[in-house]
Scaffold this motif. Structure first.
Motif, mmCIF file in Angstrom:
data_model
loop_
_atom_site.group_PDB
_atom_site.id
_atom_site.type_symbol
_atom_site.label_atom_id
_atom_site.label_comp_id
_atom_site.label_asym_id
_atom_site.label_seq_id
_atom_site.Cartn_x
_atom_site.Cartn_y
_atom_site.Cartn_z
ATOM 1 N N ASN A 2 0.803 -1.356 0.086
ATOM 2 C CA ASN A 2 -0.086 -0.124 -0.006
ATOM 3 C C ASN A 2 0.788 1.174 -0.002
ATOM 4 O OD1 ASN A 2 -1.822 1.955 0.395
ATOM 5 N ND2 ASN A 2 -2.691 0.943 2.258
ATOM 6 N N ASP A 3 0.689 2.092 -1.154
ATOM 7 C CA ASP A 3 1.540 3.223 -1.192
ATOM 8 C C ASP A 3 0.937 4.542 -0.534
ATOM 9 O OD1 ASP A 3 3.772 2.142 -2.209
ATOM 10 O OD2 ASP A 3 3.141 2.031 -4.568
ATOM 11 N N ASN A 4 -0.336 4.367 0.093
ATOM 12 C CA ASN A 4 -0.983 5.525 0.552
ATOM 13 C C ASN A 4 -1.019 6.679 -0.222
ATOM 14 O OD1 ASN A 4 -1.469 3.958 3.022
ATOM 15 N ND2 ASN A 4 0.576 4.545 3.821
ATOM 16 N N GLY A 5 -1.391 6.520 -1.634
ATOM 17 C CA GLY A 5 -1.593 7.511 -2.589
ATOM 18 C C GLY A 5 -0.340 8.185 -3.025
ATOM 19 N N ALA A 6 0.677 7.445 -2.806
ATOM 20 C CA ALA A 6 2.110 8.212 -3.320
ATOM 21 C C ALA A 6 2.025 8.216 -4.978
ATOM 22 C CB ALA A 6 3.183 7.191 -3.124
ATOM 23 N N PRO A 7 2.544 9.130 -5.559
ATOM 24 C CA PRO A 7 2.565 9.415 -6.931
ATOM 25 C C PRO A 7 2.926 8.045 -7.642
ATOM 26 C CG PRO A 7 3.574 11.314 -5.987
ATOM 27 C CD PRO A 7 3.326 10.146 -4.817
ATOM 28 N N ASN A 8 1.991 7.529 -8.690
ATOM 29 C CA ASN A 8 2.556 6.401 -9.635
ATOM 30 C C ASN A 8 2.470 6.681 -10.936
ATOM 31 O OD1 ASN A 8 -0.120 6.423 -9.770
ATOM 32 N ND2 ASN A 8 -0.422 4.411 -9.081
ATOM 33 N N VAL A 9 2.044 8.053 -11.391
ATOM 34 C CA VAL A 9 2.173 8.468 -12.843
ATOM 35 C C VAL A 9 2.871 9.670 -13.078
ATOM 36 C CG1 VAL A 9 0.335 6.957 -13.456
ATOM 37 C CG2 VAL A 9 -0.177 9.301 -12.913
ATOM 38 N N PHE A 10 3.179 10.141 -14.148
ATOM 39 C CA PHE A 10 3.953 11.452 -14.524
ATOM 40 C C PHE A 10 3.370 12.145 -15.614
ATOM 41 C CE2 PHE A 10 7.013 14.069 -16.781
ATOM 42 C CZ PHE A 10 7.356 14.915 -15.547
ATOM 43 N N LEU A 17 0.116 22.431 -16.236
ATOM 44 C CA LEU A 17 0.541 21.673 -15.242
ATOM 45 C C LEU A 17 2.180 21.979 -14.921
ATOM 46 C CD1 LEU A 17 -0.949 18.251 -15.685
ATOM 47 C CD2 LEU A 17 -1.738 20.024 -14.236
ATOM 48 N N THR A 18 2.578 22.060 -13.908
ATOM 49 C CA THR A 18 4.049 22.513 -13.514
ATOM 50 C C THR A 18 4.608 21.635 -12.238
ATOM 51 O OG1 THR A 18 3.535 24.415 -12.254
ATOM 52 C CG2 THR A 18 3.944 24.772 -14.558
ATOM 53 N N GLY A 19 5.676 21.309 -12.206
ATOM 54 C CA GLY A 19 6.596 20.829 -10.884
ATOM 55 C C GLY A 19 5.436 19.594 -10.493
ATOM 56 N N ALA A 20 5.109 19.889 -9.237
ATOM 57 C CA ALA A 20 4.596 18.690 -8.411
ATOM 58 C C ALA A 20 3.213 18.513 -9.011
ATOM 59 C CB ALA A 20 4.531 19.161 -6.786
ATOM 60 N N GLU A 21 2.721 19.246 -9.816
ATOM 61 C CA GLU A 21 1.188 18.988 -10.127
ATOM 62 C C GLU A 21 1.225 17.654 -11.221
ATOM 63 O OE1 GLU A 21 -1.046 23.116 -10.200
ATOM 64 O OE2 GLU A 21 0.447 22.829 -11.834
ATOM 65 N N ARG A 22 2.500 17.475 -11.722
ATOM 66 C CA ARG A 22 2.683 16.427 -12.996
ATOM 67 C C ARG A 22 2.629 15.234 -12.250
ATOM 68 N NH1 ARG A 22 3.662 18.329 -17.879
ATOM 69 N NH2 ARG A 22 3.964 20.404 -18.018
ATOM 70 N N LEU A 23 2.808 15.011 -10.680
ATOM 71 C CA LEU A 23 2.964 13.930 -10.376
ATOM 72 C C LEU A 23 1.480 13.515 -9.708
ATOM 73 C CD1 LEU A 23 6.560 14.367 -8.334
ATOM 74 C CD2 LEU A 23 5.867 13.368 -10.463
ATOM 75 N N ARG A 24 0.996 12.356 -10.151
ATOM 76 C CA ARG A 24 -0.228 11.888 -9.547
ATOM 77 C C ARG A 24 -0.383 10.385 -9.082
ATOM 78 N NH1 ARG A 24 -4.288 16.371 -10.367
ATOM 79 N NH2 ARG A 24 -2.830 18.016 -11.226
ATOM 80 N N HIS A 25 -1.380 10.325 -8.486
ATOM 81 C CA HIS A 25 -1.696 8.746 -8.094
ATOM 82 C C HIS A 25 -3.073 8.393 -8.694
ATOM 83 C CE1 HIS A 25 -1.923 5.200 -5.848
ATOM 84 N NE2 HIS A 25 -3.119 5.353 -5.693
ATOM 85 N N VAL A 26 -3.040 7.291 -9.413
ATOM 86 C CA VAL A 26 -4.170 7.037 -10.043
ATOM 87 C C VAL A 26 -4.456 5.415 -9.363
ATOM 88 C CG1 VAL A 26 -4.055 8.018 -12.054
ATOM 89 C CG2 VAL A 26 -3.074 5.922 -11.885
ATOM 90 N N ALA A 27 -5.558 4.912 -9.155
ATOM 91 C CA ALA A 27 -5.970 3.735 -8.547
ATOM 92 C C ALA A 27 -5.247 2.683 -9.456
ATOM 93 C CB ALA A 27 -7.415 3.500 -8.328
ATOM 94 N N GLU A 43 -7.845 18.211 -18.280
ATOM 95 C CA GLU A 43 -6.810 18.072 -19.173
ATOM 96 C C GLU A 43 -6.683 16.483 -19.336
ATOM 97 O OE1 GLU A 43 -5.152 20.255 -20.478
ATOM 98 O OE2 GLU A 43 -5.651 21.987 -19.246
ATOM 99 N N HIS A 44 -6.777 16.111 -20.521
ATOM 100 C CA HIS A 44 -6.652 14.732 -20.863
ATOM 101 C C HIS A 44 -5.323 14.188 -20.976
ATOM 102 C CE1 HIS A 44 -11.312 14.477 -21.255
ATOM 103 N NE2 HIS A 44 -10.950 15.639 -21.119
ATOM 104 N N PHE A 45 -5.017 12.961 -20.745
ATOM 105 C CA PHE A 45 -3.650 12.302 -21.048
ATOM 106 C C PHE A 45 -3.740 11.008 -21.382
ATOM 107 C CE2 PHE A 45 -3.149 15.607 -17.808
ATOM 108 C CZ PHE A 45 -2.168 16.176 -18.457
ATOM 109 N N GLU A 46 -3.166 10.357 -22.304
ATOM 110 C CA GLU A 46 -3.041 8.987 -22.902
ATOM 111 C C GLU A 46 -1.581 8.065 -22.230
ATOM 112 O OE1 GLU A 46 -3.644 8.135 -27.067
ATOM 113 O OE2 GLU A 46 -5.838 8.982 -26.785
ATOM 114 N N ALA A 47 -1.983 6.808 -21.829
ATOM 115 C CA ALA A 47 -0.503 6.300 -21.334
ATOM 116 C C ALA A 47 0.324 5.880 -22.434
ATOM 117 C CB ALA A 47 -1.185 4.808 -20.801
ATOM 118 N N SER A 48 1.672 6.020 -22.085
ATOM 119 C CA SER A 48 2.641 5.595 -22.938
ATOM 120 C C SER A 48 3.232 4.552 -22.790
ATOM 121 C CB SER A 48 3.573 6.826 -23.202
ATOM 122 O OG SER A 48 4.448 6.906 -22.093
ATOM 123 N N SER A 49 4.208 3.819 -23.210
ATOM 124 C CA SER A 49 4.873 2.854 -22.990
ATOM 125 C C SER A 49 6.185 3.199 -21.775
ATOM 126 C CB SER A 49 5.403 1.915 -23.888
ATOM 127 O OG SER A 49 6.331 2.752 -25.029
#
Length: 72
Positions: A2-10, A17-27, A43-49
């Motif tokens: 359990n990462d307790n909402g730690a960022p897992n996407v950039f 979006l700047t700085g820390a706003e780019r770091l997000r947690h998605v379920a 703002e819409h984003f698509e996953a990359s590899s």
């Protein structure tokens, strides 16, 4: 683990979006798209590899595709 909402996407590519706003947690990091509320729009984003390292954490990279505005 359990990462307790730690960022897992950039989030990349959105000028609003700047700085820390780019770091997000998605379920579910395996989703194809992410929608982020920002003021009166989304703002819409698509996953990359790609992944990137931030503070010794490997984050999945999502690339900005477009914005949509909230209807009144």
């Amino acid at each position: 683990m359990n990462d307790n909402g730690a960022p897992n996407v950039f989030l990349t590519g959105a000028a609003a979006l700047t700085g820390a706003e780019r770091l997000r947690h998605v379920a579910d990091v395996d989703v194809a798209k992410v929608k982020v509320p920002l003021g009166n729009r989304y703002e819409h984003f698509e996953a990359s590899s790609e992944t990137t390292l931030v503070d010794d954490r490997e984050l999945r990279v999502f690339v900005w595709t477009h914005s949509t505005y909230v209807a009144e």
